[in-house]
Design an enzyme around this catalytic site. Structure first.
Site, PDB file in Angstrom:
ATOM      1  N   THR A 110      16.876 -11.076   1.700  1.00  0.00           N
ATOM      2  CA  THR A 110      18.322 -10.917   1.587  1.00  0.00           C
ATOM      3  C   THR A 110      19.031 -12.241   1.303  1.00  0.00           C
ATOM      4  OG1 THR A 110      20.259  -9.898   2.658  1.00  0.00           O
ATOM      5  CG2 THR A 110      18.828 -11.270   4.029  1.00  0.00           C
TER       6      THR A 110
ATOM      7  N   GLN B  71       0.813  -1.214   0.000  1.00  0.00           N
ATOM      8  CA  GLN B  71       0.000   0.000   0.000  1.00  0.00           C
ATOM      9  C   GLN B  71       0.850   1.268   0.000  1.00  0.00           C
ATOM     10  OE1 GLN B  71      -0.066  -2.521   2.185  1.00  0.00           O
ATOM     11  NE2 GLN B  71      -0.474  -1.863   4.272  1.00  0.00           N
TER      12      GLN B  71
ATOM     13  N   ASP C 234      26.406  -3.236   5.370  1.00  0.00           N
ATOM     14  CA  ASP C 234      25.072  -2.943   5.885  1.00  0.00           C
ATOM     15  C   ASP C 234      25.021  -1.617   6.616  1.00  0.00           C
ATOM     16  OD1 ASP C 234      23.845  -5.207   4.916  1.00  0.00           O
ATOM     17  OD2 ASP C 234      24.130  -6.374   6.751  1.00  0.00           O
TER      18      ASP C 234
ATOM     19  N   HIS D  45      10.335  12.995 -42.962  1.00  0.00           N
ATOM     20  CA  HIS D  45      11.492  13.277 -42.122  1.00  0.00           C
ATOM     21  C   HIS D  45      12.525  14.093 -42.899  1.00  0.00           C
ATOM     22  CE1 HIS D  45       9.772  10.322 -39.453  1.00  0.00           C
ATOM     23  NE2 HIS D  45      10.803  10.401 -38.606  1.00  0.00           N
TER      24      HIS D  45
ATOM     25  N   ASN E 178       9.478  -6.900   1.569  1.00  0.00           N
ATOM     26  CA  ASN E 178       9.138  -8.307   1.402  1.00  0.00           C
ATOM     27  C   ASN E 178       8.594  -8.569   0.000  1.00  0.00           C
ATOM     28  OD1 ASN E 178       6.491  -7.361   1.403  1.00  0.00           O
ATOM     29  ND2 ASN E 178       6.079  -8.001   3.503  1.00  0.00           N
TER      30      ASN E 178
ATOM     31  N   GLN F  93      23.436 -12.942   7.772  1.00  0.00           N
ATOM     32  CA  GLN F  93      22.342 -12.666   6.844  1.00  0.00           C
ATOM     33  C   GLN F  93      21.141 -13.555   7.117  1.00  0.00           C
ATOM     34  OE1 GLN F  93      22.523  -9.854   4.716  1.00  0.00           O
ATOM     35  NE2 GLN F  93      24.187  -9.723   6.215  1.00  0.00           N
TER      36      GLN F  93
ATOM     37  N   GLU G 271      23.162 -11.056  -4.141  1.00  0.00           N
ATOM     38  CA  GLU G 271      23.017  -9.698  -3.621  1.00  0.00           C
ATOM     39  C   GLU G 271      24.327  -9.272  -2.955  1.00  0.00           C
ATOM     40  OE1 GLU G 271      20.214  -7.311  -0.383  1.00  0.00           O
ATOM     41  OE2 GLU G 271      20.450  -9.489  -0.255  1.00  0.00           O
ATOM     42  N   HIS G 272      24.803 -10.100  -2.028  1.00  0.00           N
ATOM     43  CA  HIS G 272      26.095  -9.877  -1.368  1.00  0.00           C
ATOM     44  C   HIS G 272      27.003 -11.068  -1.692  1.00  0.00           C
ATOM     45  CE1 HIS G 272      22.911  -8.292   1.436  1.00  0.00           C
ATOM     46  NE2 HIS G 272      23.648  -7.199   1.322  1.00  0.00           N
TER      47      HIS G 272
ATOM     48  N   HIS H  86      18.267 -12.128   9.269  1.00  0.00           N
ATOM     49  CA  HIS H  86      17.249 -11.204   8.773  1.00  0.00           C
ATOM     50  C   HIS H  86      15.857 -11.821   8.712  1.00  0.00           C
ATOM     51  CE1 HIS H  86      19.227  -7.492   7.446  1.00  0.00           C
ATOM     52  NE2 HIS H  86      20.276  -8.222   7.138  1.00  0.00           N
TER      53      HIS H  86
END
Length: 457
Positions: A261, A209, A386, A445, A238, A283, A352-353, A286
């Site tokens: 993650t 939302q 981080d 053109h 998420n 990680q 990602e990492h 998380h």
């Protein structure tokens, strides 16, 4: 081992850190991508129907829909989600001095790195009187999302806000989920970080939302002022946040569809098992769906890391969450034949990492093509990135690092091309324009050029 009441045996956690053995197999890139660990179960497609309903509700009923969603998902009664200015000031005044000092250091380092990222404008002279320029211009307004959930992320406030400010964005709005225990406002540390950065437009809105409200705006009501639509939405979240970002892409720009993650570590037998395990666990902390992957050619290292994971998981605060993440299908050891196959597996996974814990780690890191961020050697853990490395921790997940980048200053910039030709410069290429326009069966053109030279017909 001898034990006694004074020296009990160490407690270990039940961690099912699975093994994927790629040794002796010569796999194509698609096969490698299929072989590396990935989460099973709910996908973005699964969440789409729910998110579409949320977006529709916010577009049709505005703040009334947001209030209903806040009560349903957050247990909060809400008239208007705008956080009062006095709440932002109070949160900063009441912030733990040690946390404030840490945030200030993180902001300072992030600003230095962000300031160095801004690309320069370019003017290219293609001939006498023929100049083409590329100018970088910030978007007018951005919406930055900071997740709530299982942890508190003031660091994500920094990672979103600092590059936007460095880009020159003048209107910044921030949203974070309302928290029942804090009177329906976002977590006070989130508010304090926003206040520290000078952000005054903060909303207590969570999930899909929030993304819908940013993308389409919400009209003013008797309860409070309008939430004006933005040009770009950024920030992690998420699966519902990621899905919402995908669905509004095109209405607004987004950074990426960042999901849960993940960390991958490429290590050889020179790596320290305790450090590898600590970083994998960091990680996993998380989220139960977080991914922790070790890629190595050393069975001995893999075994030692497993033992360390069991010990460290049992001792950490969020032990149950960590055990679930490490035992899930998205986590495990990938055994490879050697460095070459290890690098190929890393590029297929596109983490990602990605940590490199090998001999000559910097040289190995230079060969990686696909990663959100690369952490080199024993003293560059993901935890550094981080919080205080100066780099940005909003990074692409789920393999999207193969084609997208982490959040940076250019996320908030547009490259505008400016063409400035004189009469003489246009005349020099007019014949080519006419020839190409006729070849494409677009004669008007060419006519638009020849019309500027009536005496030459």
């Amino acid at each position: 081992m001898t034990t006694s009441p004074e020296f009990p045996a160490p407690v270990t956690a039940a961690v099912e850190f699975r093994t994927i053995d790629l040794r002796g197999r010569h796999l194509s890139l698609p096969a490698l991508r299929a072989a590396v660990p990935r989460a099973k179960g709910q996908t973005v497609a699964d969440a789409e129907e729910k998110v579409l309903r949320i977006i529709s509700a916010v577009r049709e009923r505005g703040f009334a829909a947001l209030a209903e969603l806040a009560e349903r998902f957050d247990g909060v009664a809400q008239e208007h989600p705008l956080v009062p200015g006095e709440a932002l000031a109070a949160a900063l005044d009441q912030l733990d001095p040690a946390v404030r000092a840490a945030l200030e250091e993180s902001i300072s380092r992030a600003r230095k790195f962000a300031d160095g990222q801004r690309p320069r404008n370019v003017d290219v002279e293609l001939g006498d009187g023929a100049v083409v320029s590329q100018n970088w211009v910030p978007v007018a307004r951005v919406g930055l999302y900071v997740p709530g959930g299982l942890a508190v992320y003031p660091s994500s406030v920094i990672m979103n806000v600092v590059p936007a400010l460095a880009a020159g964005v003048e209107s910044i709005a921030l949203a974070s989920p309302p928290q029942k225990e804090f009177g329906g406002l976002p977590h006070p540390t989130i508010l304090a970080a926003a206040s520290l950065l000078g952000i005054t437009e903060v909303y207590a809105i969570g999930g899909a939302q929030a993304i819908a409200a940013f993308a389409y705006g919400v009209e003013a009501t008797e309860a409070g002022p309008a939430l004006e639509p933005v040009d770009v939405v950024t920030g992690p979240g998420n699966i519902f946040v990621a899905t919402a970002k995908r669905l509004v892409k095109g209405v607004v720009g987004i950074d990426s569809e960042a999901g849960t993650t993940e960390i991958a570590i490429l290590a050889d037998d020179s790596a320290q098992p305790a450090l590898v395990a600590a970083d994998l666990l960091s990680q996993a902390e998380h989220d139960p769906k977080a991914a922790s992957v070790l890629i190595t050619d050393s069975e001995e290292l893999a075994a030692a890391v497993r033992a360390e994971l069991a010990l460290q998981a049992a001792a950490t605060k969020h032990s149950a969450r960590v055990q679930e993440a490490l035992s899930g299908p998205q986590s495990g050891v990938v055994l490879v034949d050697g460095l070459e196959q290890g690098i190929a597996a890393c590029d297929a996974y596109a983490a990602e990492h990605l940590e490199i814990m090998t001999r000559d780690a910097a040289a190995v890191a230079a060969r990686i093509r696909n990663a959100g961020a690369i952490f080199v050697g024993d003293y560059s853990p993901v935890s550094l990135g981080d919080y205080c490395a100066g780099s940005n921790h909003v990074l692409p997940t789920s393999g999207t690092a193969a084609f997208s980048s982490g959040l940076n200053v250019t996320t908030f910039l547009r490259a505008i091309q400016v063409v400035n030709y004189s009469r003489e410069a246009l005349a020099e290429v007019s014949g080519h324009i006419v020839s190409l326009s006729r070849a494409e069966d677009l004669p008007a053109h060419g006519d638009a050029v020849t019309a500027r030279f009536p005496g030459d017909r």
